[in-house]
Design a protein around this motif. Structure first.
Motif, mmCIF file in Angstrom:
data_model
loop_
_atom_site.group_PDB
_atom_site.id
_atom_site.type_symbol
_atom_site.label_atom_id
_atom_site.label_comp_id
_atom_site.label_asym_id
_atom_site.label_seq_id
_atom_site.Cartn_x
_atom_site.Cartn_y
_atom_site.Cartn_z
ATOM 1 N N TRP A 309 0.845 -1.201 0.000
ATOM 2 C CA TRP A 309 0.000 0.000 0.000
ATOM 3 C C TRP A 309 0.882 1.254 0.000
ATOM 4 O O TRP A 309 0.681 2.166 -0.805
ATOM 5 C CB TRP A 309 -0.911 0.001 1.222
ATOM 6 N N THR A 325 -7.292 0.996 -2.181
ATOM 7 C CA THR A 325 -7.720 0.466 -0.890
ATOM 8 C C THR A 325 -8.884 -0.494 -1.068
ATOM 9 O O THR A 325 -8.914 -1.568 -0.448
ATOM 10 C CB THR A 325 -8.127 1.625 0.047
ATOM 11 N N GLN A 328 -7.686 -3.828 -2.215
ATOM 12 C CA GLN A 328 -7.118 -4.652 -1.144
ATOM 13 C C GLN A 328 -8.225 -5.289 -0.309
ATOM 14 O O GLN A 328 -8.102 -6.445 0.119
ATOM 15 C CB GLN A 328 -6.187 -3.816 -0.260
#
Length: 347
Positions: A309, A325, A328
């Protein structure tokens, strides 16, 4: 809070966020442009009357209380502010809930450090003694006492509309954290400047977990509370299995595998600071047996997802952090399904 907001948004929820400020620069909230995705309200939750108005006007189906002063070391510099934010802030939220007139599920997030750490080699259970040696731990123990007293005093009986559960977790790492005196942000800041990071306690052991692990637990708890009134007032620990306990030095060393020219220095003989626990872990059997919840990622996966990240953020200044995000989160859910974890079937 930002990760939870993005996850809830992906589920189609109308998210209303309440926070006094944005505590870091940069921040996950700003880099992911969350203000464009949710209703953002700037208010300290300890402002009792104003927060009550927000709650009664918006009439939420679910409330997740994460507002806090979250840093142990900062609590030594700001003990009163820490106790006020974490104990009185929690009490303010609880008191506002007394005026809710509809079915509402509430997850109050405290901390693994709410447990009085006796440096045991086994994990702390939800029924173990509360407290702690530092102001932060004390503030979280106080918050739990307030939660219990409100549950028993105001949220029992046939006419009660509110169901409350408590989530405890700790040693959380993951993208978007820029707080001071936390191991991952400290590493990223140093390595971004091509400096070796100084580690003050490389032998302290922690059960490291990715931020999505406890969040999946909080969501599982909320869903279970909605379906089962018998869970009202119960506390649950969320954390990785015992084999995921690793010293700080091991964490940092593994992080260097995913960041070019990263290095670190052991400064344990030179840095004198306030008390920090040497060993702290949770027993999560209750979450497994009552919520069918279990962590997904192993240690290597946890570290890789975290550094990936930050690597993406550093290498791609114009990247869409919200979508990265979200990706993920999606991969995490898919991996949970591949591993046949029960909670993932309804995620």
């Amino acid at each position: 809070g930002s990760w939870l907001s993005i996850w809830l948004h992906s589920l189609g929820a109308k998210v209303i966020g309440v926070s006094s400020d944005i505590p870091t620069n940069p921040s996950h909230f700003e880099t992911s442009n969350l203000k464009d995705k949710i209703k953002d309200i700037r208010l300290d939750v300890s402002n009792q009357s104003s927060f009550r108005e927000i709650l009664t006007e918006n009439r939420p189906d679910y409330v997740f209380h994460l507002a806090a002063q979250p840093l142990v070391r900062l609590s030594y510099n700001e003990p009163f502010e820490t106790l006020f934010a974490n104990a009185i802030g929690t009490t303010s939220v609880l008191d506002a809930l007394r005026f809710v007139d509809k079915q509402t599920v509430v997850v109050m997030i405290t901390s693994d450090k709410a447990s009085d750490n006796l440096e045991w080699t086994w994990g702390y259970r939800e029924c173990d003694r509360l407290g702690g040696k530092d102001p932060y731990s004390a503030s979280k123990g106080m918050a739990e006492l307030a939660i219990r007293s409100y549950v028993e005093s105001f949220f029992r009986g046939d006419e009660n509309h509110v169901r409350i559960g408590v989530g405890r977790a700790g040693n959380v790492i993951g993208g978007g954290d820029w707080a001071l005196d936390r191991i991952v942000p400290d590493c990223i800041r140093s390595w971004a400047d091509s400096k070796a990071v100084e580690i003050r306690n490389p032998f302290a052991t922690r059960p490291w977990q990715h931020v999505l692990e406890p969040l999946s637990g909080y969501l599982s708890l909320a869903a279970a509370l909605n379906d089962n009134a018998e869970l009202h007032g119960e506390a649950f620990n969320f954390g990785p299995p015992a084999e995921q306990n690793h010293p700080v030095g091991n964490l940092v060393e593994l992080m260097t595998h995913y960041w070019d020219q990263a290095s670190w220095e052991d400064k344990s003989d030179e840095i004198n600071g306030p008390y920090e626990s040497g060993l702290l872990k949770l027993n999560c059997d209750k979450a497994l047996h009552m919520l069918n919840w279990k962590a997904v990622l192993n240690f290597e996966e946890t570290v890789k997802e975290t550094v990936t990240w930050y690597r993406n953020y550093s290498d791609n200044p114009n990247a869409d952090i919200f979508n990265f995000t979200s990706d993920q989160i999606f991969r995490y859910i898919e991996l949970a399904k591949e591993r046949n974890l029960n909670w993932a079937s309804s995620a």
